[in-house]
Design a protein around this motif. Structure first.
Motif, mmCIF file in Angstrom:
data_model
loop_
_atom_site.group_PDB
_atom_site.id
_atom_site.type_symbol
_atom_site.label_atom_id
_atom_site.label_comp_id
_atom_site.label_asym_id
_atom_site.label_seq_id
_atom_site.Cartn_x
_atom_site.Cartn_y
_atom_site.Cartn_z
ATOM 1 N N ARG A 1 9.242 6.370 -18.230
ATOM 2 C CA ARG A 1 9.196 7.294 -17.093
ATOM 3 C C ARG A 1 8.524 6.631 -15.888
ATOM 4 N N PHE A 2 7.449 5.881 -16.140
ATOM 5 C CA PHE A 2 6.770 5.158 -15.073
ATOM 6 C C PHE A 2 7.733 4.188 -14.384
ATOM 7 N N ILE A 3 8.505 3.453 -15.166
ATOM 8 C CA ILE A 3 9.465 2.497 -14.604
ATOM 9 C C ILE A 3 10.528 3.229 -13.789
ATOM 10 N N GLU A 4 10.956 4.401 -14.236
ATOM 11 C CA GLU A 4 11.905 5.199 -13.452
ATOM 12 C C GLU A 4 11.325 5.523 -12.077
ATOM 13 N N ILE A 5 10.041 5.865 -12.043
ATOM 14 C CA ILE A 5 9.396 6.191 -10.769
ATOM 15 C C ILE A 5 9.278 4.943 -9.909
ATOM 16 N N VAL A 6 8.940 3.806 -10.514
ATOM 17 C CA VAL A 6 8.885 2.539 -9.782
ATOM 18 C C VAL A 6 10.228 2.278 -9.103
ATOM 19 N N GLY B 1 0.817 -1.214 0.000
ATOM 20 C CA GLY B 1 0.000 0.000 0.000
ATOM 21 C C GLY B 1 0.849 1.260 0.000
ATOM 22 N N GLU B 2 1.900 1.268 0.797
ATOM 23 C CA GLU B 2 2.821 2.416 0.833
ATOM 24 C C GLU B 2 3.495 2.603 -0.520
ATOM 25 N N PHE B 3 3.967 1.502 -1.100
ATOM 26 C CA PHE B 3 4.602 1.552 -2.417
ATOM 27 C C PHE B 3 3.631 2.116 -3.454
ATOM 28 N N ALA B 4 2.423 1.582 -3.504
ATOM 29 C CA ALA B 4 1.440 2.023 -4.499
ATOM 30 C C ALA B 4 1.089 3.496 -4.307
ATOM 31 N N VAL C 1 13.425 -1.726 -1.037
ATOM 32 C CA VAL C 1 13.086 -3.011 -1.650
ATOM 33 C C VAL C 1 14.381 -3.704 -2.058
ATOM 34 N N GLY C 2 14.497 -4.975 -1.710
ATOM 35 C CA GLY C 2 15.695 -5.737 -2.014
ATOM 36 C C GLY C 2 15.904 -5.934 -3.502
ATOM 37 N N GLU C 3 17.143 -6.208 -3.874
ATOM 38 C CA GLU C 3 17.500 -6.372 -5.287
ATOM 39 C C GLU C 3 16.714 -7.499 -5.955
ATOM 40 N N VAL D 1 10.882 4.780 -6.188
ATOM 41 C CA VAL D 1 10.086 4.487 -4.991
ATOM 42 C C VAL D 1 10.575 3.210 -4.314
ATOM 43 N N ALA D 2 10.881 2.184 -5.105
ATOM 44 C CA ALA D 2 11.391 0.938 -4.536
ATOM 45 C C ALA D 2 12.686 1.194 -3.771
ATOM 46 N N GLY D 3 13.548 2.034 -4.327
ATOM 47 C CA GLY D 3 14.794 2.381 -3.643
ATOM 48 C C GLY D 3 14.544 3.125 -2.348
ATOM 49 N N GLU D 4 13.617 4.076 -2.367
ATOM 50 C CA GLU D 4 13.284 4.834 -1.164
ATOM 51 C C GLU D 4 12.756 3.930 -0.061
#
Length: 123
Positions: free
Chosen positions: A86-91, A16-19, A100-102, A94-97
């Motif tokens: 661009r969407f994938i860049e945001i994904v 939920g936080e990720f989304a 999220v593990g590799e 956010v995953a980095g923030e």
């Protein structure tokens, strides 16, 4: 014992936080924001919840998704390869923030790559 991606991502609250962060980033993005520009807040809130439900189900959580498939959901939106990139860049951002593990990040990106053909409809 195989641990689901859902559990490895941190369960419902983490997804939920990720989304939420993902959609917030896309809405405020100068390129992608146009997809939310003329929509009511309640529609955006409903779509966010549908995204959470979808991601929970697709990662192995116990959620019943009542939405449409990705092709129908995105039909007529004119989403391009540039929008997708661009969407994938945001994904990834956010995953980095969220730490999220590799391995999990790679699984999420592979999953999204499998959806691209249903979502990207314009040149």
């Amino acid at each position: 014992m195989v641990v689901s991606l859902y559990d490895r991502l941190g369960g419902y609250d983490a997804i939920g936080e990720f989304a939420g962060r993902l959609i917030s980033g896309a809405q405020s993005d100068s390129l992608l924001g146009r997809f939310w520009g003329h929509r009511a807040d309640d529609r955006n809130a409903r779509d966010l919840q549908m995204l959470i439900d979808y991601l929970v189900r697709e990662t192995g959580g116990q959620m019943y998704y009542t939405g449409r498939d990705m092709a129908l959901t995105h039909a007529g939106m004119g989403i391009t390869d540039i929008d997708w990139a661009r969407f994938i860049e945001i994904v990834i951002q956010v995953a980095g923030e969220l730490g999220v593990g590799e391995l999990e990040g790679a699984e999420v990106l592979a999953f999204l790559d499998g959806l691209k053909g249903d979502i990207v409809t314009a040149g």
